[in-house]
Design an enzyme around this catalytic site. Structure first.
Site, short mmCIF file in Angstrom:
data_model
loop_
_atom_site.label_atom_id
_atom_site.label_comp_id
_atom_site.label_asym_id
_atom_site.label_seq_id
_atom_site.Cartn_x
_atom_site.Cartn_y
_atom_site.Cartn_z
CB THR A 220 -0.90 0.00 1.26
OG1 THR A 220 -1.55 1.25 1.38
CG2 THR A 220 -0.09 -0.23 2.54
CD GLU B 12 -3.45 3.65 4.41
OE1 GLU B 12 -3.25 3.51 5.63
OE2 GLU B 12 -4.59 3.70 3.92
P1 NAD Z 1 -9.71 -7.35 1.98
O1 NAD Z 1 -9.76 -7.06 3.44
O2 NAD Z 1 -10.90 -7.08 1.15
O3 NAD Z 1 -9.30 -8.87 1.74
C1 NAD Z 1 -8.30 -9.51 2.48
C2 NAD Z 1 -8.42 -11.02 2.24
O4 NAD Z 1 -7.38 -11.66 2.99
C3 NAD Z 1 -9.75 -11.61 2.73
O5 NAD Z 1 -10.28 -12.47 1.75
C4 NAD Z 1 -9.37 -12.37 3.98
O6 NAD Z 1 -10.21 -13.48 4.26
C5 NAD Z 1 -7.95 -12.79 3.66
N1 NAD Z 1 -7.16 -13.06 4.88
C6 NAD Z 1 -7.06 -12.25 5.97
N2 NAD Z 1 -6.29 -12.86 6.91
C7 NAD Z 1 -5.88 -14.04 6.39
C8 NAD Z 1 -5.06 -15.10 6.86
N3 NAD Z 1 -4.50 -15.05 8.08
N4 NAD Z 1 -4.82 -16.16 6.05
C9 NAD Z 1 -5.38 -16.22 4.82
N5 NAD Z 1 -6.19 -15.26 4.31
C10 NAD Z 1 -6.44 -14.18 5.09
O7 NAD Z 1 -8.44 -6.54 1.44
P2 NAD Z 1 -8.22 -5.79 0.05
O8 NAD Z 1 -8.74 -4.41 0.18
O9 NAD Z 1 -8.67 -6.65 -1.05
O10 NAD Z 1 -6.62 -5.70 0.04
C11 NAD Z 1 -5.85 -6.76 -0.49
C12 NAD Z 1 -4.38 -6.41 -0.35
O11 NAD Z 1 -4.12 -5.20 -1.06
C13 NAD Z 1 -3.92 -6.16 1.08
O12 NAD Z 1 -2.64 -6.68 1.23
C14 NAD Z 1 -3.92 -4.65 1.21
O13 NAD Z 1 -2.96 -4.23 2.17
C15 NAD Z 1 -3.52 -4.24 -0.19
N6 NAD Z 1 -4.01 -2.92 -0.64
C16 NAD Z 1 -5.33 -2.60 -0.53
C17 NAD Z 1 -5.77 -1.37 -1.05
C18 NAD Z 1 -7.22 -0.97 -1.00
O14 NAD Z 1 -7.54 0.16 -1.38
N7 NAD Z 1 -8.14 -1.81 -0.58
C19 NAD Z 1 -4.85 -0.50 -1.63
C20 NAD Z 1 -3.49 -0.87 -1.70
C21 NAD Z 1 -3.10 -2.10 -1.22
O1 DAU Z 2 -4.23 3.97 0.41
C1 DAU Z 2 -4.44 2.60 0.30
C2 DAU Z 2 -5.30 2.12 1.46
O2 DAU Z 2 -6.63 2.59 1.20
C3 DAU Z 2 -5.27 0.62 1.63
O3 DAU Z 2 -3.97 0.21 1.95
C4 DAU Z 2 -6.25 0.19 2.74
O4 DAU Z 2 -6.28 -1.23 2.83
C5 DAU Z 2 -7.63 0.70 2.36
O5 DAU Z 2 -8.56 0.38 3.38
C6 DAU Z 2 -7.60 2.21 2.15
O6 DAU Z 2 -7.35 2.91 3.40
P1 DAU Z 2 -8.14 4.24 3.81
O7 DAU Z 2 -8.09 4.38 5.27
O8 DAU Z 2 -7.69 5.38 2.98
O9 DAU Z 2 -9.63 3.83 3.30
P2 DAU Z 2 -11.07 4.08 3.96
O10 DAU Z 2 -12.08 3.72 2.93
O11 DAU Z 2 -11.18 3.47 5.30
O12 DAU Z 2 -11.09 5.67 4.16
C7 DAU Z 2 -10.95 6.55 3.06
C8 DAU Z 2 -10.96 7.97 3.62
O13 DAU Z 2 -12.29 8.25 4.11
C9 DAU Z 2 -10.05 8.18 4.81
O14 DAU Z 2 -9.52 9.50 4.76
C10 DAU Z 2 -10.95 8.03 6.02
C11 DAU Z 2 -12.28 8.54 5.51
N1 DAU Z 2 -13.50 7.92 6.07
C12 DAU Z 2 -13.57 6.56 6.10
C13 DAU Z 2 -14.68 5.92 6.57
C14 DAU Z 2 -14.78 4.40 6.65
C15 DAU Z 2 -14.58 8.70 6.45
O15 DAU Z 2 -14.51 9.95 6.40
N2 DAU Z 2 -15.70 8.07 6.91
C16 DAU Z 2 -15.81 6.71 7.00
O16 DAU Z 2 -16.86 6.19 7.46
#
Ligand code: NAD
Ligand code: DAU
Length: 352
Positions: A131, A133
């Site tokens: 990420t 982050e």
């Molecule tokens: P998600 O929470 O939707 O999915 C995570 C998955 O991992 C789930 O299916 C869960 O069951 C599985 N998991 C959790 N713990 C586990 C364990 N101990 N063993 C096996 N499986 C397990 O997450 P996502 O948003 O799809 O993110 C996927 C990856 O991408 C993560 O590594 C996250 O850090 C990274 N990422 C996410 C975002 C985003 O915006 N969502 C952005 C950048 C990077």
């Molecule tokens: O930047 C990549 C990351 O983006 C990933 O690594 C994380 O897995 C993913 O969850 C996401 O993190 P954020 O914290 O940015 O996502 P989230 O959707 O939780 O929040 C987006 C922004 O909105 C953040 O500034 C917090 C704010 N927020 C979030 C929630 C859930 C609100 O204002 N209200 C809310 O209810």
């Protein structure tokens, strides 16, 4: 590379990566390893679950003995590692879970890969999905590049930064072929409704308050999830061993501006009068340690590997809203918890 172990394939991004690989590479064998935590949902994959080149295995990446045995039995050619605890707010209330899955789980996979591949790293690859982050927070200007120093602030980002360091350490120390990508905020279908966009869509639909943290001035760089999956495909196949790529949408939005745009789209889709959805916006206590701004410079990926985001944000947001409105059953299964029964119905034999 033929047999690919994808971890976290039942989650949001993982399910898009699994679908892309299953459909695009019929000669690959795709194994989806997932623990099915609250975030793992096999309903995300019903369209491809019968494909001949796809298999699901339920398992926990922190279970080191299980993971070692899995590698010995399956001998995968490569790993694409997405399994993680992913929600920042949950990491603030329960940091240990994030250390276990994101740090210990990643090292458990690295160890098993090293042991199984025994130095034959030229034919094997460990791709770690991370990420933006890890780089911390930006002020009003500037962008994260691959050379930005790590400065994580939340327990989530600290755990991901730690896992990135371990992945690089396995390259530097043992020569394991690793690749890392650090991506910005994803949005699109199958996103768990605890995250900002799907939570807001669900609440607006149900006439519930839309919580905006603080003043809503934090900025995120949003990327269509299918563009992220496409970037992972490109980097997995083309990056040099040990390399890192940033992935982002060049698409910065203040949270409050994004929510207003979403409200306008929802008014239009639900046939409401203008401003009806925006009246649900509710300012709530800010997230502890809330990073002000993220912005990704993905020019290395664009210049080296010719990847660019495909979708303009407003179009992507409309597609996302349409998906949630057309898939109310998915949303109801998730919000009621019924999605967790699906595994038991489909994969009962795995539990015996
Ligand atoms: P998600 O929470 O939707 O999915 C995570 C998955 O991992 C789930 O299916 C869960 O069951 C599985 N998991 C959790 N713990 C586990 C364990 N101990 N063993 C096996 N499986 C397990 O997450 P996502 O948003 O799809 O993110 C996927 C990856 O991408 C993560 O590594 C996250 O850090 C990274 N990422 C996410 C975002 C985003 O915006 N969502 C952005 C950048 C990077
Ligand atoms: O930047 C990549 C990351 O983006 C990933 O690594 C994380 O897995 C993913 O969850 C996401 O993190 P954020 O914290 O940015 O996502 P989230 O959707 O939780 O929040 C987006 C922004 O909105 C953040 O500034 C917090 C704010 N927020 C979030 C929630 C859930 C609100 O204002 N209200 C809310 O209810």
């Amino acid at each position: 590379m033929k047999k690919i172990l994808i971890t976290g394939g039942a989650g949001f991004i993982g399910s898009h990566v699994v679908r892309l690989f299953v459909e695009k590479y019929p000669d690959y064998e795709i194994i989806n390893l997932d623990k099915l935590t609250y975030a793992g949902n096999l309903l995300n994959l019903t369209d491809i679950e019968q494909s001949a080149n796809y298999r699901f295995i339920k398992g926990d990446i922190t279970d080191t003995r299980f993971i070692r045995e899995l590698f010995q039995v399956e001998n995968p050619d490569a790993v694409i590692h997405l399994a993680a605890e992913s929600h920042v707010d949950r990491s603030i209330s329960n940091p240990m879970e994030f250390v276990m899955t994101n740090v210990i789980g990643t090292v458990s996979l690295l160890n098993a890969a090293k042991e199984c591949w025994q130095g034959n790293y030229d034919r094997h690859r460990f791709y770690h999905v991370s990420t933006d982050e890890v780089y911390g927070a930006l002020g009003e200007t500037g962008m994260f590049t691959e050379n930005t120093a790590y400065d994580p602030h939340s327990p989530y980002s600290a755990s991901k930064a730690s896992s990135d360091h371990f992945v690089r350490a396995y390259h530097d120390t043992y020569g394991l072929d690793v690749v890392i990508s650090n991506c910005s905020n994803n949005y699109g279908s199958h996103h768990f409704p605890e995250k900002l966009i799907p939570l807001a869509i669900n609440n607006i639909k149900n006439n519930k308050p839309v919580p905006v943290y603080g003043k809503g001035e934090n900025v995120r760089d949003w990327l269509w999830v299918e563009d992220h999956a496409r970037a992972i495909d490109t980097i997995f196949h083309q990056a040099k061993a040990g390399d890192t790529y940033n992935i982002g949408g060049h698409n910065e939005w203040k949270n409050i501006d994004l929510i207003h745009l979403l409200c306008r789209i929802m008014d239009e889709k639900l046939g409401r009068t203008a401003g009806e959805s925006a009246a649900l916006i509710t300012y709530v206590t800010d997230r502890a340690g809330h990073d002000l701004r993220y912005a990704i410079d993905s020019s290395k990926l664009q210049n080296d590997l010719d990847w660019v985001p495909s979708l303009q944000f407003e179009e992507g947001l409309k597609k996302t809203v349409n998906w949630y409105l057309e898939n109310q059953e998915w949303l109801e299964n998730v919000t009621s918890g019924h999605y967790q029964d699906y595994y038991k119905q489909q994969y009962e034999y795995n539990e015996q």
